[in-house]
Motif scaffolding. Sequence first.
Motif, PDB file in Angstrom:
ATOM      1  N   GLU A   1      -9.687   3.998  -2.822  1.00  0.00           N
ATOM      2  CA  GLU A   1      -8.931   4.728  -3.818  1.00  0.00           C
ATOM      3  C   GLU A   1      -8.665   6.398  -3.362  1.00  0.00           C
ATOM      4  O   GLU A   1      -9.422   6.431  -2.948  1.00  0.00           O
TER       5      GLU A   1
ATOM      6  N   ASN B   1       0.498  -1.305   0.068  1.00  0.00           N
ATOM      7  CA  ASN B   1       0.040  -0.365  -0.095  1.00  0.00           C
ATOM      8  C   ASN B   1       0.871   1.303   0.521  1.00  0.00           C
ATOM      9  O   ASN B   1       1.172   1.230   0.953  1.00  0.00           O
TER      10      ASN B   1
ATOM     11  N   THR C   1      -2.249   6.957  -2.612  1.00  0.00           N
ATOM     12  CA  THR C   1      -3.853   5.896  -2.133  1.00  0.00           C
ATOM     13  C   THR C   1      -4.547   6.764  -0.806  1.00  0.00           C
ATOM     14  O   THR C   1      -5.120   6.869  -0.301  1.00  0.00           O
TER      15      THR C   1
END
Length: 322
Positions: A295, A274, A279
């Motif tokens: 998102e 991630n 994000t």
Amino acid sequence: MARLSQQPTVVPLPVTIEDAKRATEDLVSNIQHHLKSETGITPYDTIKAGSVGHGTAVPGEFDLDLVIYSGDINPATIAGSRDPYRPWLSKMKEFLERVKDVVLDPVDPRRPAGHAVHFTYKATVDVDLLISPVWSTPNEYYQFLRGVEERRRFSFSVGASRWQVDFYSHQPNDVKEYARRAKVWRNKKWPKETGGNGKPKSYFLSLLVLWAYERPVQSILQQRSAYDTTLELKNLVKNHKTLDIYWEKYYKLASYRDMIPSPPRIIDPANPSNNLYYTGIGQYYPNSKASDYEEGDGDWTLLVRYIDSIDLTKSVEELQKE
């Protein structure tokens, strides 16, 4: 299906952070008590994430990510799904609608997004109700992600919530206070009522403040003050295209080179796949929060434009009065 006979627990509207914690405990207790009988979903554990769970909540502006971990969800079954949590989220939305006036106090569950059911609790706590399979260790979770197509891994980012909460719970109280002040500043620059783009999400902003706090300082006493943290935070944002931020608490980068994103990057300390650089900043709708598990758009334009106005030396109360 069991008949709901329990009377609502009387919990006052949250005003202080302690009020929000009590309201959250009440909410969790009610959900855990009725979820299985009403939906067939068996909660293994319930994690309180978001600002309330991370200890960075702002009085009067509470947000909570309530993550239900359930062994009823088989990771292998959902790994290839385009919308992995939709069936369970639909069940939880129906559950909230049935019990909202009986055990949960009035809530208004909105249509479930791909990752959560949204509602407001006690008129002041913005809640995302989420669900995840159970992974007993970070490595077990990472091995699952390794088997998922790269562009779809973020769909399962909610699985990291327990380790995200654990990570931030061990940070110094000064960091949590500075993160709280940063969120007051953010909420003024990106008003909840308007909606818009490029809003720093809570978890992203908390980690950016932590990194700024951890940088070496040049003062004689070598103290990481609010002033030092403010200067470093501004420097990080203005030079964001060079960022290479990560913490190796739950994993070593060398062990997950096939999953680790390339710079610029702010790697989630609980999820090596991630990249919060992209994000952690995102669009939000009027009267809704920018969810940590939705998102992002990765657009730093407004954050760069506004960052010179941040001042972490001011208290939450001072910032709220401005």
